[in-house]
Design a protein around this motif. Structure first.
Motif, PDB file in Angstrom:
ATOM      1  N   UNK A   1       0.630  -1.424   0.089  1.00 24.32           N
ATOM      2  CA  UNK A   1      -0.110   0.104   0.127  1.00 24.32           C
ATOM      3  C   UNK A   1       0.827   1.372   0.055  1.00 24.32           C
ATOM      4  N   UNK A   2       0.611   2.196  -0.885  1.00 24.52           N
ATOM      5  CA  UNK A   2       1.459   3.386  -0.934  1.00 24.52           C
ATOM      6  C   UNK A   2       1.283   4.239   0.142  1.00 24.52           C
ATOM      7  N   UNK A   3       2.236   4.949   0.719  1.00 15.67           N
ATOM      8  CA  UNK A   3       2.120   5.858   1.838  1.00 15.67           C
ATOM      9  C   UNK A   3       2.290   7.263   1.393  1.00 15.67           C
ATOM     10  N   UNK A   4       1.591   8.087   2.099  1.00 10.78           N
ATOM     11  CA  UNK A   4       1.607   9.537   2.018  1.00 10.78           C
ATOM     12  C   UNK A   4       1.396  10.163   3.389  1.00 10.78           C
ATOM     13  N   UNK A   5       2.334  11.178   3.307  1.00 15.53           N
ATOM     14  CA  UNK A   5       2.203  11.895   4.632  1.00 15.53           C
ATOM     15  C   UNK A   5       0.844  12.612   4.868  1.00 15.53           C
ATOM     16  N   UNK A   6       0.635  13.010   5.939  1.00 18.88           N
ATOM     17  CA  UNK A   6      -0.820  13.603   6.174  1.00 18.88           C
ATOM     18  C   UNK A   6      -1.245  14.881   5.567  1.00 18.88           C
ATOM     19  N   UNK A   7      -2.329  15.379   5.598  1.00 15.10           N
ATOM     20  CA  UNK A   7      -2.554  16.376   4.994  1.00 15.10           C
ATOM     21  C   UNK A   7      -2.777  17.770   5.853  1.00 15.10           C
ATOM     22  N   UNK A   8      -2.823  17.451   7.028  1.00 13.61           N
ATOM     23  CA  UNK A   8      -2.858  18.249   8.174  1.00 13.61           C
ATOM     24  C   UNK A   8      -1.835  19.595   8.004  1.00 13.61           C
ATOM     25  N   UNK A   9      -2.403  20.866   7.969  1.00 13.48           N
ATOM     26  CA  UNK A   9      -1.782  21.973   7.861  1.00 13.48           C
ATOM     27  C   UNK A   9      -1.789  22.831   9.185  1.00 13.48           C
ATOM     28  N   UNK A  10      -2.712  22.859   9.873  1.00 13.26           N
ATOM     29  CA  UNK A  10      -2.666  23.594  11.142  1.00 13.26           C
ATOM     30  C   UNK A  10      -2.011  23.083  12.263  1.00 13.26           C
ATOM     31  N   UNK A  11      -1.338  24.025  13.187  1.00 13.27           N
ATOM     32  CA  UNK A  11      -0.497  23.483  14.134  1.00 13.27           C
ATOM     33  C   UNK A  11      -1.410  22.757  15.450  1.00 13.27           C
ATOM     34  N   UNK A  12      -2.685  23.377  15.340  1.00  8.43           N
ATOM     35  CA  UNK A  12      -3.575  22.893  16.194  1.00  8.43           C
ATOM     36  C   UNK A  12      -4.096  21.530  16.052  1.00  8.43           C
ATOM     37  N   UNK A  13      -3.934  21.011  15.008  1.00 12.21           N
ATOM     38  CA  UNK A  13      -4.329  19.574  14.453  1.00 12.21           C
ATOM     39  C   UNK A  13      -3.388  18.717  14.640  1.00 12.21           C
TER      40      UNK A  13
ATOM     41  N   UNK B   1       4.695  22.644  22.521  1.00 10.34           N
ATOM     42  CA  UNK B   1       3.591  22.388  23.260  1.00 10.34           C
ATOM     43  C   UNK B   1       2.469  22.821  23.152  1.00 10.34           C
ATOM     44  N   UNK B   2       2.286  24.378  23.607  1.00 11.87           N
ATOM     45  CA  UNK B   2       1.057  25.004  23.635  1.00 11.87           C
ATOM     46  C   UNK B   2       0.136  25.160  22.289  1.00 11.87           C
ATOM     47  N   UNK B   3       1.135  24.854  21.079  1.00 13.79           N
ATOM     48  CA  UNK B   3       0.472  25.036  19.806  1.00 13.79           C
ATOM     49  C   UNK B   3      -0.065  23.951  19.282  1.00 13.79           C
ATOM     50  N   UNK B   4       0.288  22.718  19.453  1.00 15.97           N
ATOM     51  CA  UNK B   4      -0.116  21.242  18.972  1.00 15.97           C
ATOM     52  C   UNK B   4      -1.095  20.493  19.545  1.00 15.97           C
ATOM     53  N   UNK B   5      -1.673  19.668  18.671  1.00 15.43           N
ATOM     54  CA  UNK B   5      -2.644  18.747  19.436  1.00 15.43           C
ATOM     55  C   UNK B   5      -2.084  17.695  20.292  1.00 15.43           C
ATOM     56  N   UNK B   6      -0.957  17.446  20.261  1.00 19.48           N
ATOM     57  CA  UNK B   6      -0.261  16.600  21.245  1.00 19.48           C
ATOM     58  C   UNK B   6       1.262  16.007  20.709  1.00 19.48           C
ATOM     59  N   UNK B   7       1.859  15.800  21.744  1.00 19.61           N
ATOM     60  CA  UNK B   7       3.453  15.277  21.683  1.00 19.61           C
ATOM     61  C   UNK B   7       3.630  13.886  22.224  1.00 19.61           C
ATOM     62  N   UNK B   8       4.209  13.096  21.243  1.00 16.80           N
ATOM     63  CA  UNK B   8       4.499  11.729  21.692  1.00 16.80           C
ATOM     64  C   UNK B   8       5.836  11.501  21.870  1.00 16.80           C
ATOM     65  N   UNK B   9       6.342  10.589  22.511  1.00 20.19           N
ATOM     66  CA  UNK B   9       7.723  10.090  22.524  1.00 20.19           C
ATOM     67  C   UNK B   9       7.611   8.541  22.974  1.00 20.19           C
ATOM     68  N   UNK B  10       7.749   7.754  21.773  1.00 17.99           N
ATOM     69  CA  UNK B  10       7.703   6.335  21.770  1.00 17.99           C
ATOM     70  C   UNK B  10       9.001   5.647  21.905  1.00 17.99           C
ATOM     71  N   UNK B  11      10.016   6.358  21.528  1.00 15.67           N
ATOM     72  CA  UNK B  11      11.407   5.569  21.714  1.00 15.67           C
ATOM     73  C   UNK B  11      11.935   4.684  20.698  1.00 15.67           C
ATOM     74  N   UNK B  12      11.579   4.809  19.412  1.00 12.00           N
ATOM     75  CA  UNK B  12      12.289   4.233  18.259  1.00 12.00           C
ATOM     76  C   UNK B  12      12.213   5.128  17.025  1.00 12.00           C
TER      77      UNK B  12
END
Length: 262
Positions: free
Chosen positions: A138-150, A176-187
């Protein structure tokens, strides 16, 4: 490359099943994980040196093994996410990239093929230069979100004896205050693969090594995203600093990172 990754991945999957028992032993699982890492790397080396005689290698455990003059090399991390593996967390990957020498033969240039394999979920993320990025067929494409809040953004955090806590904290405080979330999964290899797959909208980290990011950089670019350092400079492999995102968010993230580091 996928065949080699799957062979090594089967051994890692088997060894991962032993971690739970080793957690309660007096000696602990550290030595066992080190051996699992080394065995996986040796499996990859054995498979790939037969498939591509004369190629060189750059490996996390084994270091650099020169190939014949003018030949490409494999850049390998046999177990990205070692701490996750050590603690029985099923989030780790094998990363393999094929990298071409520069025209003058004095350095290393573009990455032309990449595989990031997650043994637990049996997901193979792969890419070839100018042929796109894929998850299985399956072909991959990056997301289309363009707003920091999303945006959902991933990172790698400094830890004991590694990384710049003050720098990371400034960046986190800016984003941090501008985005919907920040994740740290370690790989990092999986973080970049997930940016390519549109699961994350962006990723930043510093103080990595080529084997952490070589495959992931190509995956993101072939999926339509951008990869640079924190100053916006593009390199074949971004590792000392890496900022990856879709085309709608990369410039916005870069602006915030650059401002935070002034």
């Amino acid at each position: 490359m996928e065949k080699a990754a799957r062979k090594a991945g089967g051994k890692l999957r088997r060894d991962f099943g032993e971690i739970e028992h080793l957690q309660v032993s007096r000696k602990g699982p550290s030595d066992f994980v080190s051996k699992a890492d080394q065995i996986a790397e040796r499996t990859l080396w054995d498979e790939l040196k037969v498939a591509r005689p004369g190629w060189g290698f750059l490996m996390e455990e084994g270091g650099e093994i020169p190939g014949e003059d003018g030949m490409p090399r494999f850049v390998i991390d046999p177990l990205d996410g070692t701490s996750n593996f050590l603690h029985g967390i099923p989030h780790f990957a094998i990363s393999i990239a094929a990298q071409e020498p520069t025209l003058d033969g004095k350095g290393w240039g573009e990455v032309t093929a990449a595989v990031v394999y997650q043994p637990i979920t049996d997901e193979t993320f792969w890419a070839e230069k100018s042929r796109g990025a894929w998850l299985h067929d399956g072909r991959l494409r990056v997301s289309s979100r363009s707003r920091m809040s999303d945006a959902l953004v991933a990172t790698g955090m400094p830890y004991q004896g590694h990384g710049n806590f003050a720098e990371w904290t400034r960046i986190y405080g800016a984003l941090g205050p501008q985005v919907a979330g920040i994740r740290r999964f370690g790989a990092a290899s999986l973080d970049l693969a997930w940016v390519a797959a549109g699961r994350y909208d962006g990723f930043w980290e510093s103080d990595l090594a080529p084997w952490d990011t070589a495959a992931g950089c190509l995956l993101v670019r072939e999926a339509g995203g951008f990869v640079t350092d924190f100053r916006g400079r593009s390199q074949p492999v971004c590792d000392t600093q890496v900022l990856a995102a879709n085309d709608g968010l990369h410039s916005k993230l870069h602006k915030e990172l650059a401002a935070a580091l002034k």
